[in-house]
Write an enzyme that holds these catalytic residues in place. Structure first.
Site: not given
Ligand code: PRP
Length: 176
Positions: A42, A98, A101-102, A129, A157, A163
């Site tokens: 990513g 990139d 998130d978690t 995020k 992706d 991508r």
């Protein structure tokens, strides 16, 4: 490909400006012994632009990790796909990804790099995020904070595709 995008969240122009700012910020903390670590796949596109905004003698390493396995949600398990990881003794390591998130991927990678003798480990992500973090660590450098949406483009992706979009966008439901 562009027809599959419902809306653009971060434009090509916005990315260009922010990536240069991130390069400057990283170098403000020093420019010696830097190893930039790209998390594949990513971070490839982001890293290529970021590194060219950092005019110093840095080293580049790649780590092949995966937690999404092409889907839309983290599996909760970070897999190191490389057989052997480099030795980071005495280096200032900056891990580039990139998206945060978690945060599980970044946390596991930073831990692993610390255990390989790095002098310091920092993290740099294009996107974070909001409200999704499940780990203690926070990224040191963040390009943009976005909502809890599944996004593609600029390295990100869906099922291995999109991508190469030059911006970050949200997929139309029909494309999923
Ligand atoms: C994605 C992304 C980050 C990670 C973020 O990787 O590139 O590395 O997940 O999620 P987390 O903060 O919840 O851990 P993915 O497993 O999809 O692999 P890829 O980079 O090859 O697409």
């Amino acid at each position: 490909m562009h027809d599959d995008i419902a809306n653009i969240l971060v434009s090509e122009e916005q990315i260009e400006v922010r990536v240069k700012e991130l390069g400057v910020k990283i170098l403000e903390r020093g420019n010696e012994n830097i190893v930039m670590v790209i998390l594949l796949k990513g971070a490839l596109v982001f890293a290529a632009d970021l590194f060219r905004a950092m005019p110093v003698k840095l080293e580049i390493e790649c780590l092949n990790v995966s937690s999404y396995h092409g889907g839309m949600e983290s599996s909760g398990k970070v897999e190191f796909l490389d057989q052997c990881l480099p030795d980071f003794t005495g280096k200032r390591v900056v891990v580039v990804d990139d998206i945060f998130d978690t945060g599980l991927t970044m946390q596991e990678v930073c831990r692993e790099i610390s255990s390989r003798g790095a002098q310091s480990v920092e993290s740099c992500v294009l996107l974070e995020k909001e409200g999704c973090r499940t780990v203690e660590m926070k990224p040191d450098y963040v390009g943009y904070v976005i909502g809890n949406e599944f996004v593609v483009g600029y390295g990100l992706d869906y099922a291995g595709r999109y991508r190469n979009l030059p911006y970050v966008g949200v997929l139309r439901p029909e494309a999923v």
